[in-house]
Design a protein around this motif. Structure first.
Motif, mmCIF file in Angstrom:
data_model
loop_
_atom_site.group_PDB
_atom_site.id
_atom_site.type_symbol
_atom_site.label_atom_id
_atom_site.label_comp_id
_atom_site.label_asym_id
_atom_site.label_seq_id
_atom_site.Cartn_x
_atom_site.Cartn_y
_atom_site.Cartn_z
ATOM 1 N N ILE A 1 85.379 10.338 59.444
ATOM 2 C CA ILE A 1 84.898 10.466 60.486
ATOM 3 C C ILE A 1 85.491 11.472 61.200
ATOM 4 O O ILE A 1 84.892 12.601 61.626
ATOM 5 N N ARG B 1 85.194 15.259 59.054
ATOM 6 C CA ARG B 1 83.540 15.568 58.693
ATOM 7 C C ARG B 1 83.162 17.042 58.816
ATOM 8 O O ARG B 1 83.892 17.636 59.752
ATOM 9 N N THR C 1 80.170 20.211 58.302
ATOM 10 C CA THR C 1 78.521 20.214 57.930
ATOM 11 C C THR C 1 78.254 20.081 56.498
ATOM 12 O O THR C 1 77.197 19.401 56.260
ATOM 13 N N THR D 1 79.981 18.013 54.447
ATOM 14 C CA THR D 1 80.201 16.552 54.229
ATOM 15 C C THR D 1 78.636 15.940 54.503
ATOM 16 O O THR D 1 78.250 14.966 54.095
ATOM 17 N N ALA D 2 78.369 16.255 55.739
ATOM 18 C CA ALA D 2 77.039 15.571 56.301
ATOM 19 C C ALA D 2 76.077 15.988 55.656
ATOM 20 O O ALA D 2 75.331 14.714 55.388
ATOM 21 N N ASP D 3 75.828 17.140 55.051
ATOM 22 C CA ASP D 3 74.655 17.386 54.231
ATOM 23 C C ASP D 3 74.564 16.580 53.003
ATOM 24 O O ASP D 3 73.582 16.119 52.486
ATOM 25 N N LEU E 1 76.321 13.683 52.587
ATOM 26 C CA LEU E 1 76.033 12.163 53.054
ATOM 27 C C LEU E 1 74.730 11.939 53.276
ATOM 28 O O LEU E 1 74.165 10.876 52.647
ATOM 29 N N GLU F 1 74.866 15.258 66.124
ATOM 30 C CA GLU F 1 75.854 15.408 64.885
ATOM 31 C C GLU F 1 76.713 14.086 64.607
ATOM 32 O O GLU F 1 76.141 13.657 63.373
ATOM 33 N N LEU F 2 77.304 13.616 65.567
ATOM 34 C CA LEU F 2 78.174 12.574 65.150
ATOM 35 C C LEU F 2 77.045 11.302 64.910
ATOM 36 O O LEU F 2 77.480 10.483 63.956
ATOM 37 N N PHE G 1 75.742 11.399 61.450
ATOM 38 C CA PHE G 1 76.669 11.135 60.421
ATOM 39 C C PHE G 1 77.050 9.665 60.344
ATOM 40 O O PHE G 1 76.900 9.108 59.256
ATOM 41 N N ALA H 1 68.573 11.107 57.778
ATOM 42 C CA ALA H 1 69.950 10.686 57.757
ATOM 43 C C ALA H 1 70.062 9.304 57.191
ATOM 44 O O ALA H 1 71.126 8.957 57.048
#
Length: 350
Positions: A23, A26, A28, A30-32, A34, A249-250, A253, A287
């Protein structure tokens, strides 16, 4: 970070240290990654279906004084209302015609609605719409109250734990409310037999990555059928009026992480997401979420059920909400389906 995402997908579990590191660290990229993995898991179990819930906000009276909530007891500027049984049934009738097969009765902790009154409302809805599920979201109650409402026909119960950590919880709530009691209510609901939903605020004041790690560990332990999370959004008539809001954003995620940890869970893309970003609900679905909750409440009271500022869709008729949601989901390749939409996450543990 991608290695931790892979481990989570493969094992549905991380340690507190791993959760915190993922967390906090993280990016951008990593988020993509995920979201790509979360969509794959979501499609495995729920394809491209999006379940709709008809939300009926039937009272904004509340005995509690949570520091973040616009309908808190101390807010003298709130315009209070209660819906009668007949008004609630009218909302259900409208919703049923529009294809809703789950009704969510949500309200503050309002002593006006006794156990007997609520049980009567649930029984009546259930007798008229035998193919529908009823979800209640009316806060902390006794074991006996929960059991009575379950026996009346309620199928599901939503009760966000908000934050697992007791110290953090005490910073968000007055001292008569405790994290331990909230968590016990959730365990009571599971024991009685409800399909249980919980969840937490993202970006609430003083929240740390370690707090969010504790939330994830609690979700893993509880193994709920539904998880509802949303960004903290301040309300102007609360002690947290000047606090910084949580971020899209968070929140996105965390949605992706929950999907990988609990692959079969029902995961709403909330109105709060749509409040902080015009395409927030669509991005929530992308997401890993698979539920949306259009409002069936009468339009003349929607603006009064204001938990946070700038809430969207307070003026739309139910049919407009339903049609808008369908168009939004279709625009990203998903389909709103007419179904009860039960969770596949059946708890088989003793």
């Amino acid at each position: 970070m991608n290695n931790l995402v892979n481990k989570l997908e493969q094992t549905q579990s991380l340690s507190k240290e791993e959760w915190s590191a993922l967390i906090r660290g993280r990016t951008t990229g990593t988020a993509d990654y995920l979201f790509e993995r979360a969509r794959k898991v979501r499609h495995r179990y729920y394809q491209h279906d999006v379940y709709i819930r008809g939300l009926i906000e039937f009272t904004n009276y509340c005995k509690n004084d949570c520091y973040y909530c616009g309908i808190r007891r101390s807010n003298r500027n709130a315009h209070r209302y209660r819906l009668s049984k007949e008004q609630i049934l009218d909302c259900c009738e409208t919703g049923y015609r529009l294809g809703f097969r789950t009704f969510v009765l949500q309200g503050g902790e309002d002593g006006h609605y006794t156990d007997e009154m609520l049980a009567d409302i649930v029984k009546t809805i259930k007798s008229r719409y035998t193919d529908c599920a009823i979800t209640l979201s009316v806060g902390e109650r006794s074991y006996e109250s929960y059991r009575l409402l379950f026996e009346a026909g309620a199928d599901r119960y939503l009760l966000r734990h908000e934050t697992y950590d007791p110290q953090h919880y005490s910073k968000l709530h007055p001292q008569e409310l405790t994290a331990a009691h909230r968590q016990q209510c959730l365990r009571d609901l599971k024991e009685i037999g409800y399909q249980v939903g919980t969840g937490f605020m993202v970006g609430s004041p003083w929240q740390t990555p370690e707090n969010l790690a504790d939330d994830m560990l609690f979700l893993k332990e509880l193994n709920p059928q539904m998880v509802g999370i949303g960004p903290f959004i301040p309300h102007h008539d609360t002690p947290f009026a000047d606090q910084k809001a949580g971020t899209l954003e968070l929140t996105l995620f965390m949605l992706g992480l929950i999907r990988l940890m609990l692959p079969k869970v029902l995961l709403p893309s909330t109105t709060a997401l749509g409040t902080i970003a015009p395409d927030g609900r669509e991005r929530g679905i992308l997401a890993g979420a698979n539920v949306v909750m259009p409002n069936l409440s009468p339009t003349d009271v929607r603006k009064d059920y204001l938990l946070y500022d700038n809430k969207i869709c307070t003026g739309d008729e139910a049919a407009e909400c339903r049609g808008c949601m369908e168009r939004r989901m279709n625009s990203i390749g998903y389909n709103v389906v007419v179904a009860r939409g039960d969770s596949l996450n059946v708890d088989t543990r003793p």
